[in-house]
Motif scaffolding. Sequence first.
Motif, short mmCIF file in Angstrom:
data_model
loop_
_atom_site.label_atom_id
_atom_site.label_comp_id
_atom_site.label_asym_id
_atom_site.label_seq_id
_atom_site.Cartn_x
_atom_site.Cartn_y
_atom_site.Cartn_z
N GLY A 189 24.86 50.56 31.05
CA GLY A 189 23.91 51.29 30.23
C GLY A 189 24.58 52.52 29.65
O GLY A 189 25.65 52.95 30.13
N PRO A 190 23.99 53.12 28.64
CA PRO A 190 24.58 54.32 28.04
C PRO A 190 24.43 55.54 28.96
O PRO A 190 23.43 55.66 29.67
N VAL A 207 24.35 53.70 21.86
CA VAL A 207 23.61 52.45 22.05
C VAL A 207 24.41 51.29 21.46
O VAL A 207 24.52 50.22 22.06
N THR A 210 27.27 50.34 23.65
CA THR A 210 26.73 49.68 24.85
C THR A 210 26.45 48.21 24.56
O THR A 210 26.79 47.33 25.36
N LEU A 211 25.84 47.94 23.42
CA LEU A 211 25.51 46.55 23.06
C LEU A 211 26.77 45.73 22.84
O LEU A 211 26.84 44.55 23.22
N ALA A 228 19.21 44.21 31.15
CA ALA A 228 18.90 45.13 30.06
C ALA A 228 18.37 46.39 30.74
O ALA A 228 17.25 46.42 31.23
N LEU A 232 19.16 51.95 28.53
CA LEU A 232 19.20 51.40 27.17
C LEU A 232 17.82 51.49 26.53
O LEU A 232 17.69 51.87 25.35
N SER A 236 16.86 53.84 23.14
CA SER A 236 16.67 53.06 21.91
C SER A 236 15.31 52.37 21.90
O SER A 236 14.91 51.74 22.88
N GLY A 239 14.89 48.79 23.12
CA GLY A 239 16.18 48.67 23.77
C GLY A 239 16.29 47.44 24.65
O GLY A 239 17.37 46.84 24.76
N GLY A 243 19.09 44.61 24.19
CA GLY A 243 19.97 44.22 25.28
C GLY A 243 20.01 42.71 25.47
O GLY A 243 21.07 42.12 25.67
#
Length: 304
Positions: A189-190, A207, A210-211, A228, A232, A236, A239, A243
């Motif tokens: 995760g961020p 983000v 991260t993706l 996910a 995240l 976002s 999010g 994810g």
Amino acid sequence: MLDREPRDFSRGRFSEFTNYCKNDCYYCGIRRSNKNAVRYRLTKEEILLCCKIGYTNGLRTFVLQGGEDMYFSAEKMTDIVSSIKKAYPDCAVTLSVGEKDFVDYAAYFKAGADRFLLRHETADEKHYTLLHPSEMSFAHRMNCLKELKEIGYQVGAGMMIGSPYQTIDNLIADLKFLSEFKPHMIGIGPFIPHNQTPFKDKQAGSVELTLVILSIVRLLLPKVLLPATTALATLSENGTVKGLEAGANVIMPNISPTNIRNLYTLYNNKKITGGESLEGINNLKGMLKQYGYEVIVGRGDSLI
């Protein structure tokens, strides 16, 4: 485009049974030096009640996560684990309680714990020293992961994307480590700063990056459990769906008591409602169906 692949929705994430922690990690809001943190511990009875609520709502995995709270001795933790397994023998129990001795890990496993989550945080020792005080050891963290696998756990590792001082070379080292270690689950995760830590003024992780890392990990380890994460979803809008589109295949709804969720603050503005909570499961299931996902409920054992 979504691949219409069924996604695992088996995780009951009871992640907040204590926010006491003996460690002083520079990025974490429940670090021992945070004198403003409102501390709490849930009782065994409260933990079992949360499991009961989760079980009634179809969840078949319970994840007990907390700070490294010395109050919860090996004896106390094994009693809690064995009580959950006795009450719900068809469920998996996952622990995320940090670095322990081999003997303690083995005792949890003997009591019925199936999985253990311990993020490696970074595969670069120098970077590790920039995120943790000198009393914490990179070598010990890595050895703990090794011991968990030796004991027989399904093991989870992982890292924050965009953590302070992280470089692309650090991320490459992370991907290499994950490819070689082959954990059963990877939490990615961020980074999100907490305003009562030394990293309060650091920039949050990307983000988008991260993706990208989620997608790379899915290609490197096609069968890995890849959540996910709440981080995240916090950074976002939609999010969770983003994810899943990137390769995640696990959602972990929060079944902790609502009155303490905002006290388990590893970072600021953590999302504690919506699809990240037990209360939002039905809404989330409906939303994912619109995106073409089939939600699966079960233990969610690793395919590795």
